[in-house]
Design a protein around this motif. Structure first.
Motif, PDB file in Angstrom:
ATOM      1  N   ASN A  73     -10.329 -29.875  15.501  1.00  0.00           N
ATOM      2  CA  ASN A  73      -9.276 -30.183  16.462  1.00  0.00           C
ATOM      3  C   ASN A  73      -9.779 -31.032  17.614  1.00  0.00           C
ATOM      4  O   ASN A  73      -9.038 -31.835  18.174  1.00  0.00           O
ATOM      5  CB  ASN A  73      -8.652 -28.888  16.997  1.00  0.00           C
ATOM      6  CG  ASN A  73      -7.455 -28.467  16.179  1.00  0.00           C
ATOM      7  OD1 ASN A  73      -6.606 -29.281  15.852  1.00  0.00           O
ATOM      8  ND2 ASN A  73      -7.392 -27.205  15.817  1.00  0.00           N
ATOM      9  N   LEU A  74     -11.030 -30.849  17.980  1.00  0.00           N
ATOM     10  CA  LEU A  74     -11.592 -31.637  19.065  1.00  0.00           C
ATOM     11  C   LEU A  74     -11.701 -33.108  18.672  1.00  0.00           C
ATOM     12  O   LEU A  74     -11.629 -33.995  19.521  1.00  0.00           O
ATOM     13  CB  LEU A  74     -12.970 -31.084  19.442  1.00  0.00           C
ATOM     14  CG  LEU A  74     -13.462 -31.346  20.868  1.00  0.00           C
ATOM     15  CD1 LEU A  74     -12.473 -30.818  21.894  1.00  0.00           C
ATOM     16  CD2 LEU A  74     -14.828 -30.699  21.082  1.00  0.00           C
ATOM     17  N   GLU A  75     -11.855 -33.369  17.382  1.00  0.00           N
ATOM     18  CA  GLU A  75     -11.960 -34.750  16.911  1.00  0.00           C
ATOM     19  C   GLU A  75     -10.620 -35.322  16.457  1.00  0.00           C
ATOM     20  O   GLU A  75     -10.392 -36.525  16.569  1.00  0.00           O
ATOM     21  CB  GLU A  75     -12.964 -34.833  15.746  1.00  0.00           C
ATOM     22  CG  GLU A  75     -14.377 -34.485  16.139  1.00  0.00           C
ATOM     23  CD  GLU A  75     -15.407 -35.492  15.669  1.00  0.00           C
ATOM     24  OE1 GLU A  75     -15.069 -36.361  14.860  1.00  0.00           O
ATOM     25  OE2 GLU A  75     -16.564 -35.378  16.122  1.00  0.00           O
ATOM     26  N   GLY A  87      -7.259 -33.442  16.782  1.00  0.00           N
ATOM     27  CA  GLY A  87      -6.051 -32.954  17.446  1.00  0.00           C
ATOM     28  C   GLY A  87      -4.987 -32.474  16.484  1.00  0.00           C
ATOM     29  O   GLY A  87      -3.814 -32.831  16.612  1.00  0.00           O
ATOM     30  N   LEU A  88      -5.366 -31.618  15.535  1.00  0.00           N
ATOM     31  CA  LEU A  88      -4.436 -31.191  14.498  1.00  0.00           C
ATOM     32  C   LEU A  88      -3.512 -30.072  14.952  1.00  0.00           C
ATOM     33  O   LEU A  88      -3.882 -29.228  15.765  1.00  0.00           O
ATOM     34  CB  LEU A  88      -5.219 -30.720  13.264  1.00  0.00           C
ATOM     35  CG  LEU A  88      -6.203 -31.721  12.671  1.00  0.00           C
ATOM     36  CD1 LEU A  88      -6.961 -31.092  11.521  1.00  0.00           C
ATOM     37  CD2 LEU A  88      -5.476 -32.974  12.208  1.00  0.00           C
ATOM     38  N   ARG A  89      -2.319 -30.063  14.389  1.00  0.00           N
ATOM     39  CA  ARG A  89      -1.417 -28.927  14.562  1.00  0.00           C
ATOM     40  C   ARG A  89      -1.858 -27.832  13.596  1.00  0.00           C
ATOM     41  O   ARG A  89      -2.587 -28.085  12.647  1.00  0.00           O
ATOM     42  CB  ARG A  89       0.027 -29.345  14.282  1.00  0.00           C
ATOM     43  CG  ARG A  89       0.516 -30.477  15.194  1.00  0.00           C
ATOM     44  CD  ARG A  89       1.929 -30.910  14.858  1.00  0.00           C
ATOM     45  NE  ARG A  89       2.376 -32.019  15.717  1.00  0.00           N
ATOM     46  CZ  ARG A  89       2.258 -33.305  15.401  1.00  0.00           C
ATOM     47  NH1 ARG A  89       1.723 -33.656  14.232  1.00  0.00           N
ATOM     48  NH2 ARG A  89       2.674 -34.243  16.234  1.00  0.00           N
ATOM     49  N   GLU A  90      -1.402 -26.615  13.841  1.00  0.00           N
ATOM     50  CA  GLU A  90      -1.889 -25.463  13.069  1.00  0.00           C
ATOM     51  C   GLU A  90      -1.733 -25.655  11.561  1.00  0.00           C
ATOM     52  O   GLU A  90      -2.680 -25.478  10.791  1.00  0.00           O
ATOM     53  CB  GLU A  90      -1.156 -24.193  13.505  1.00  0.00           C
ATOM     54  CG  GLU A  90      -1.593 -22.963  12.734  1.00  0.00           C
ATOM     55  CD  GLU A  90      -0.903 -21.696  13.211  1.00  0.00           C
ATOM     56  OE1 GLU A  90      -0.821 -20.741  12.419  1.00  0.00           O
ATOM     57  OE2 GLU A  90      -0.450 -21.659  14.381  1.00  0.00           O
ATOM     58  N   LEU A  91      -0.533 -25.994  11.131  1.00  0.00           N
ATOM     59  CA  LEU A  91      -0.263 -26.125   9.703  1.00  0.00           C
ATOM     60  C   LEU A  91      -1.070 -27.276   9.097  1.00  0.00           C
ATOM     61  O   LEU A  91      -1.540 -27.185   7.960  1.00  0.00           O
ATOM     62  CB  LEU A  91       1.236 -26.352   9.478  1.00  0.00           C
ATOM     63  CG  LEU A  91       1.785 -26.020   8.093  1.00  0.00           C
ATOM     64  CD1 LEU A  91       1.486 -24.573   7.734  1.00  0.00           C
ATOM     65  CD2 LEU A  91       3.291 -26.260   8.050  1.00  0.00           C
ATOM     66  N   GLU A  92      -1.247 -28.334   9.847  1.00  0.00           N
ATOM     67  CA  GLU A  92      -2.021 -29.486   9.364  1.00  0.00           C
ATOM     68  C   GLU A  92      -3.468 -29.091   9.090  1.00  0.00           C
ATOM     69  O   GLU A  92      -4.052 -29.487   8.076  1.00  0.00           O
ATOM     70  CB  GLU A  92      -1.985 -30.602  10.398  1.00  0.00           C
ATOM     71  CG  GLU A  92      -0.612 -31.183  10.637  1.00  0.00           C
ATOM     72  CD  GLU A  92      -0.564 -32.098  11.857  1.00  0.00           C
ATOM     73  OE1 GLU A  92       0.473 -32.769  12.033  1.00  0.00           O
ATOM     74  OE2 GLU A  92      -1.535 -32.137  12.621  1.00  0.00           O
ATOM     75  N   ALA A  93      -4.037 -28.317   9.994  1.00  0.00           N
ATOM     76  CA  ALA A  93      -5.449 -27.955   9.889  1.00  0.00           C
ATOM     77  C   ALA A  93      -5.703 -26.929   8.786  1.00  0.00           C
ATOM     78  O   ALA A  93      -6.589 -27.110   7.939  1.00  0.00           O
ATOM     79  CB  ALA A  93      -5.951 -27.414  11.225  1.00  0.00           C
ATOM     80  N   LEU A  94      -4.912 -25.868   8.777  1.00  0.00           N
ATOM     81  CA  LEU A  94      -5.153 -24.774   7.837  1.00  0.00           C
ATOM     82  C   LEU A  94      -4.698 -25.096   6.412  1.00  0.00           C
ATOM     83  O   LEU A  94      -4.962 -24.325   5.492  1.00  0.00           O
ATOM     84  CB  LEU A  94      -4.474 -23.499   8.323  1.00  0.00           C
ATOM     85  CG  LEU A  94      -5.067 -22.908   9.613  1.00  0.00           C
ATOM     86  CD1 LEU A  94      -4.295 -21.678  10.043  1.00  0.00           C
ATOM     87  CD2 LEU A  94      -6.542 -22.572   9.436  1.00  0.00           C
ATOM     88  N   SER A 150      -3.028 -24.599  21.414  1.00  0.00           N
ATOM     89  CA  SER A 150      -3.727 -24.851  22.683  1.00  0.00           C
ATOM     90  C   SER A 150      -4.836 -25.882  22.496  1.00  0.00           C
ATOM     91  O   SER A 150      -5.156 -26.645  23.412  1.00  0.00           O
ATOM     92  CB  SER A 150      -4.319 -23.548  23.221  1.00  0.00           C
ATOM     93  OG  SER A 150      -3.311 -22.644  23.589  1.00  0.00           O
ATOM     94  N   MET A 151      -5.422 -25.897  21.297  1.00  0.00           N
ATOM     95  CA  MET A 151      -6.503 -26.849  21.021  1.00  0.00           C
ATOM     96  C   MET A 151      -6.011 -28.293  21.104  1.00  0.00           C
ATOM     97  O   MET A 151      -6.764 -29.187  21.469  1.00  0.00           O
ATOM     98  CB  MET A 151      -7.085 -26.604  19.621  1.00  0.00           C
ATOM     99  CG  MET A 151      -7.707 -25.256  19.421  1.00  0.00           C
ATOM    100  SD  MET A 151      -8.318 -25.114  17.726  1.00  0.00           S
ATOM    101  CE  MET A 151      -8.620 -23.354  17.647  1.00  0.00           C
ATOM    102  N   ARG A 152      -4.764 -28.499  20.763  1.00  0.00           N
ATOM    103  CA  ARG A 152      -4.203 -29.855  20.813  1.00  0.00           C
ATOM    104  C   ARG A 152      -4.110 -30.329  22.266  1.00  0.00           C
ATOM    105  O   ARG A 152      -4.281 -31.508  22.544  1.00  0.00           O
ATOM    106  CB  ARG A 152      -2.827 -29.865  20.130  1.00  0.00           C
ATOM    107  CG  ARG A 152      -2.241 -31.248  19.874  1.00  0.00           C
ATOM    108  CD  ARG A 152      -1.239 -31.183  18.740  1.00  0.00           C
ATOM    109  NE  ARG A 152      -0.348 -32.324  18.696  1.00  0.00           N
ATOM    110  CZ  ARG A 152      -0.634 -33.509  18.146  1.00  0.00           C
ATOM    111  NH1 ARG A 152      -1.831 -33.714  17.606  1.00  0.00           N
ATOM    112  NH2 ARG A 152       0.251 -34.487  18.128  1.00  0.00           N
ATOM    113  N   HIS A 153      -3.855 -29.401  23.165  1.00  0.00           N
ATOM    114  CA  HIS A 153      -3.844 -29.739  24.589  1.00  0.00           C
ATOM    115  C   HIS A 153      -5.262 -30.065  25.073  1.00  0.00           C
ATOM    116  O   HIS A 153      -5.466 -31.019  25.830  1.00  0.00           O
ATOM    117  CB  HIS A 153      -3.265 -28.579  25.399  1.00  0.00           C
ATOM    118  CG  HIS A 153      -1.787 -28.433  25.265  1.00  0.00           C
ATOM    119  ND1 HIS A 153      -0.892 -29.019  26.126  1.00  0.00           N
ATOM    120  CD2 HIS A 153      -1.036 -27.778  24.332  1.00  0.00           C
ATOM    121  CE1 HIS A 153       0.342 -28.726  25.748  1.00  0.00           C
ATOM    122  NE2 HIS A 153       0.287 -27.970  24.669  1.00  0.00           N
TER     123      HIS A 153
END
Length: 357
Positions: A96-98, A100-107, A263-266
């Protein structure tokens, strides 16, 4: 009730039915037309009305969490905490730091090379270094024709973590039995959803974050809405470990507890905005925001201190004519090129003039 309330408060009653229509119109303007909406708008402006139906969460949330941020120290300490507590949460945060994924996108990221309109990862070499090209199935952009986003992972540790999981999946896929594949976190066969006789089929998707079927049923990873795994405990632990680490590093805003993944996206938004001197166009592309307006409004409000510092810096510059500006920048460009040549061609020497190897 609304009309009576407005009259008691001395306001003009303007009705409510049109507000959701304005919400849809605003999203159409920004997402489809790619026309930025000026910021800020007055709360009473037609385009600032209830926008829950358009996916933003209502006018009360517009810009409410744009301040959410983590200091450089908190970002470092957060990674230390997650690495110690939960490897999947650590990988999720690093990604996410690289990206900026949303939850569903990442998992729902696939550990295999991407297929058309699907997520996946592909190894590449950029400037002599190993990187991963990550293809994301955005879903939120399905209706706008932007269902796929591609990002670059360069962080050396993250590159190795992804490589480890990809190799793990490759080894698991070679196994002859499910029991053997379980050691690699790989599911060999899944139920064929098109079969009326409950036939099994070879599993074509494998989770990048976590073992297969740990967070989502792997056969649904590329679906518009992936199906949550039956066992909710790993997912709950993932969220709780994120919450615990937020508290440990001093990120105490309620939002970090209520939406620990988003929150990680923020954090991502501010992390890259400060790195790029608030280059909203670049960060919007990096974090796959369709328009810079939403990035500015709800994620990355520029601090007044930076705005004032820029005002002072630009204000101190000379007021030049166009010809003077061109000449000055030509001269500066010549100086920069000369410095490059000197650096490359002239050897470094110590105080006595001896060449330093």
């Amino acid at each position: 009730a609304g009309k009576l309330k407005a009259e008691k408060e001395g306001r003009e009653y303007v009705g409510a039915n049109w507000k959701n229509d304005m919400a849809v119109l605003r999203k159409f303007i920004e997402k489809i037309g790619e026309i930025p909406i000026p910021i800020p708008l007055e709360p009473s402006h037609p385009l600032m009305q209830n926008i829950k139906r358009a996916g933003y969460g209502g006018k009360t949330l517009v810009g409410k969490y744009a301040h959410l941020d983590a200091t450089p120290t908190q970002v470092i300490e957060l990674q230390k905490c997650l690495k110690k507590l939960n490897q999947d949460a650590y990988l999720l945060f690093k990604l996410n730091l690289e990206l900026g994924l949303r939850e569903l996108e990442a998992l729902s990221l696939d550990a295999l090379p991407p297929r058309p309109d699907a997520s996946g990862v592909k190894e590449e070499t950029v400037e002599g270094k190993k990187v991963w090209i990550v293809t994301v199935r955005t879903r939120k952009g399905d209706w706008t024709g932007d269902r796929i986003h591609t990002g670059l992972v360069r962080d050396p540790e993250l590159v190795e973590i992804i490589s480890k999981r990809v190799n793990q999946v490759k080894e698991g896929m070679k196994q002859k039995t499910q029991k053997a594949a379980d050691k690699f976190g790989v599911v060999l066969e899944t139920l064929n959803p098109a079969s009326k006789t409950h036939q099994m089929q070879t599993n074509k998707h494998h989770s990048l974050i976590g073992a297969d079927n740990e967070y989502f049923d792997v056969w649904t990873l590329q679906n518009p809405k992936p199906k949550r795994a039956k066992d909710k405990k790993p997912y709950d632990k993932l969220l709780n470990d994120l919450r615990a680490c937020y508290v440990e590093v001093g990120l105490t805003d309620d939002y970090f507890q209520e939406k620990p993944v988003h929150s990680m996206r923020h954090i991502f938004a501010h992390y890259w905005l400060i790195k790029t001197s608030y280059d909203y166009e670049f960060v919007a592309d990096l974090g796959h925001w369709k328009a810079t307006t939403e990035l500015k409004r709800s994620y990355g409000a520029q601090p007044k201190r930076i705005f004032f510092a820029k005002t002072i810096a630009y204000g101190d510059k000379e007021h030049l004519t166009i010809d003077e500006w061109i000449q000055k920048n030509k001269e500066q460009g010549f100086v920069n090129e000369a410095e490059k040549v000197m650096k490359n061609d002239v050897p470094n020497r110590d105080a006595k003039g001896k060449v330093i190897e």
